[in-house]
Structure formats: C-alpha cells, structure tokens
Design a protein around this motif. Structure first.
Motif, short mmCIF file in Angstrom:
data_model
loop_
_atom_site.label_atom_id
_atom_site.label_comp_id
_atom_site.label_asym_id
_atom_site.label_seq_id
_atom_site.Cartn_x
_atom_site.Cartn_y
_atom_site.Cartn_z
N UNK A 130 0.82 -1.20 0.00
CA UNK A 130 0.00 0.00 0.00
C UNK A 130 0.85 1.26 0.00
N UNK A 131 1.98 1.22 0.73
CA UNK A 131 2.88 2.37 0.77
C UNK A 131 3.59 2.54 -0.57
N UNK A 252 -8.78 5.26 0.22
CA UNK A 252 -9.00 3.85 -0.10
C UNK A 252 -7.76 3.02 0.04
N UNK A 253 -6.64 3.52 -0.48
CA UNK A 253 -5.41 2.73 -0.41
C UNK A 253 -4.90 2.64 1.02
N UNK A 254 -5.17 3.67 1.84
CA UNK A 254 -4.77 3.61 3.25
C UNK A 254 -5.59 2.57 4.00
N UNK A 304 -9.60 2.12 -5.07
CA UNK A 304 -8.23 1.94 -4.61
C UNK A 304 -8.11 1.13 -3.33
N UNK A 305 -9.23 0.84 -2.67
CA UNK A 305 -9.12 0.02 -1.46
C UNK A 305 -8.64 -1.39 -1.79
N UNK A 306 -8.84 -1.83 -3.04
CA UNK A 306 -8.41 -3.16 -3.46
C UNK A 306 -6.94 -3.22 -3.83
N UNK A 307 -6.31 -2.05 -4.04
CA UNK A 307 -4.97 -2.03 -4.60
C UNK A 307 -3.94 -2.82 -3.79
#
Length: 392
Positions: A130-131, A252-254, A304-307
C-alpha cells in the motif's frame, strides 16, 4: 515499516508522475514538436506498451541480481531516458524514449514489489505494498497537476527535467536504505518461476487485477468530459472534483493497506462491490451535480481500497518463486489501464453517451468479483491436492 519501503514509494511517485503528466501537456508538446494532438497522445500509448512488456522481461533477466543493483540500474536508465527526451528536437526519438522509460519503470515496479514484501513480515505485506503503490496515488493527486503546471509555465521539457531530478533523488534514498552486495534472500531459478506461473489460481488473480483496475479507469478516463457535458459543471470546477477523486483514492489505499493482510478476499469483494454500486448510481445520476460529485469521491475510495490486496495476493499464491508472478501482475494492471479506456471510447463513439462508461465499469467490477470467487475455489482445490493422504 522499514525506511526502504518509503523510499520505494518515493521512487514510484517520481516515475508515476511521468506516467500521468502527459495528459495535461499534449497541446504544448504537439505545438513544439510539430505534430497533431492525437499524434502527441500516442506518447501515452508508447508508455503503456513499454509497461506491458517490461515487467516480466526484466524480472527474468535480473532474477539473480541484488535488489539494490537492479533498482538503481532501472532508475539510472529512467533518468537517462528523460534527459534524452528533454533534449530531443524530434517526435520519433521522444517516442522511443517513452517506450524505453516505461520498460525500465515496469521492471522497477516488479523488483520493488519483491523488495518491499521481502523486508516485512508476511502479515504486513499488503500494508507495505500500500505504501509503495501509494506513490502512484500521490503522483495522481500531486504529481499530475504539478507536472502540468510546470509544463504550461516553463515548457514541457521542464517537466521532464523535474521528473529526472526527482528520480535521481530517489536513487540516493534507495542507495542509502537498501544495502547488500548479494541477493536479498533465496534466489529462485527461472524454472521455478515458470512452474509457479502455471497455477490457475494465479491467473485468476491476474484477471481480478485487470478487471478491478479497468472497472475504475473506464469511468475515470472520461470523467472530465462527463462532468462538463452530462453533469453540466463549469470547466473551472473539474480540477476540484478530480482532486476529490484523488482524496478518495488516497483514503481507499490507506484503508486497504490495513485490511488486506488479514482479510484479502473480503477486501476485494467489498471494494469491487462498492465500485459496481457507485458506477450504477453514477450512470443513473450523472446529470445531477451533487450526487455525481459525491460519487466521484466514492469511486476513488472503493477503486483503490483493493490495490494493496491486488499487489500482495500474488506473493501468497506464488510461494517461493514470486518475482515473475509479481512482474506479470504489473502487466495485468496495465492491461486494465490500456483496455478500459478503449472500451469506453467504443461506447461513446457508438453514441451511447458518457454515462455508458459507468455501466461498463459496473460490468467489469462484477466480473472482477467472479474472478475473486474463482480464485478462492482454485486455491481450495490446490490446498486439497497438497494435503497428505492418511491410510487407515
């Protein structure tokens, strides 16, 4: 998180800015190079071509290289291609440098993914990814408008020089935080990497990646036009709405980085289901500014939560031979990035209007949910096949 993971994210930010910034510089580049705007737009396609091919090829060629050496070589070549692009007076040379820069950028992505997850415990892989992937999200939120502004005020070549400088700076960070003269861990053989690639559950995961990315990108690619043509917003408000999308994607990505390690499948189901619901609602309410603007934020968040799960999942499926698997996942991302706008363009060209792209996004999101279920079935069968037989 080790500092090296953040340095990898910084490098992805620098290179991702180059990937995205041309969208705002095409008129200036076309005028300077003496080509049409559509011809200048092919420079974006050139980058996609390099990304599709670069990751698996360079992952295999540098399989026995230390991570540090591979990452620094890729970055050095990326810098060199941007210096050459900034200095060239001709379109042909610039096109070639875009392909070459994307080629090594894809290789960097593949090695960076392996380097990041190799430096954290197994239950922190998604957070680390994620980072790293967050560097590209920040490139969309900060790098794209900054690169566009630099290009508009100082010329597009100045934007290329800026990317080269940022990439060189990230080389310093990687050189300082990723050490070691030999490989960072056990080195798999090409034969082992190819054998791992034969697993059907891995290809189901690639399908999930391409479809999940495509479900968001098919709408986002035409979002500015939809907001002005269908929603009726003034052009001056479009950047602010796109910034809301960026804020949603960052959120989302966080969140996905926190949930994907413990619940990868649930994160993929929830994210894609959210994209389906938001896409349907956007298609139905695109003519009304208030719901459309709110839904743009949610599209970024669910998209982006799935990324992190998409990036980390392949490492669990590939076992001890993850390098080629991770590289092919980079290509799967770019399949979604390349094909989805094309599908949207077909629908718009057929006279179905800009909201049709959201309907396509809903269909792709539903298909992504199906591939997650298929991957779970395949994983269950593989586990059953690996279970030892006990004779009574």
């Amino acid at each position: 998180m080790p500092l090296a993971v953040y340095m990898l994210g910084l490098a992805i930010f620098a290179q991702g800015t180059s990937e995205l910034m041309l969208a705002g510089l095409l008129p200036e580049m076309a005028a300077d190079l003496g080509v049409s705007v559509p011809d200048a737009g092919l420079l974006i396609s050139a980058f996609a071509i390099g990304m599709l091919a670069g990751a698996p090829v360079l992952a295999v060629l540098t399989l026995r290289w230390p991570h540090r050496r591979a990452l620094l070589v890729f970055l050095a070549l990326f810098v060199a291609m941007h210096v050459a692009g900034a200095l060239t007076p001709g379109y042909g040379v610039l096109f070639a440098t875009r392909v070459a820069a994307a080629f090594v950028y894809a290789g960097f992505w593949a090695v960076a993914a392996v380097a990041a997850v190799g430096r954290v415990p197994a239950d922190a892989r998604a957070r680390a990814m994620g980072i790293v992937a967050g560097g590209l999200t920040i490139a969309g939120v900060v790098g794209l408008p900054a690169g566009t502004a630099i290009g508009q005020h100082l010329g597009w070549r100045a934007a290329f020089w800026t990317v080269a400088a940022l990439s060189a700076l990230s080389m310093v960070g990687i050189a300082a935080t990723i050490r070691g003269g030999g490989p960072a861990g056990p080195v798999s053989r090409v034969r082992d990497e190819l054998r791992a690639m034969a697993a059907p559950r891995l290809w189901a995961a690639y399908g999930t990646t391409a479809l999940s990315v495509g479900a968001v990108l098919v709408t986002f690619s035409y979002l500015g036009a939809m907001l002005t043509d269908t929603t009726g917003l003034a052009e001056r408000w479009v950047p602010a709405v796109l910034a809301l999308y960026g804020a949603g994607s960052f959120l989302g990505i966080a969140v996905g980085g926190r949930t994907s390690d413990g619940h990868p499948a649930r994160t993929l189901y929830a994210g894609n289901a959210g994209v389906v619901a938001v896409s349907v609602l956007l298609a139905l309410t695109a003519g009304s500014p208030v719901p459309a603007i709110a839904l743009v934020f949610l599209l970024g968040a669910f998209g982006f939560v799935t990324n992190p799960a998409l990036n980390a999942r392949v490492f669990a499926l590939a076992g001890d031979a993850p390098t080629l698997a991770a590289a092919t996942n980079v290509s799967a991302f770019n399949v979604g990035i390349t094909v989805a706008p094309w599908l949207g363009g077909l629908a718009i060209g057929a006279g179905l209007g800009y909201p049709s792209t959201a309907w396509i996004g809903a269909g792709l999101g539903a298909a992504a949910i199906g591939t997650v279920a298929l991957g779970q079935v395949r994983t269950g069968r593989a586990a059953e096949a690996d279970r030892p037989v006990v004779n009574v």
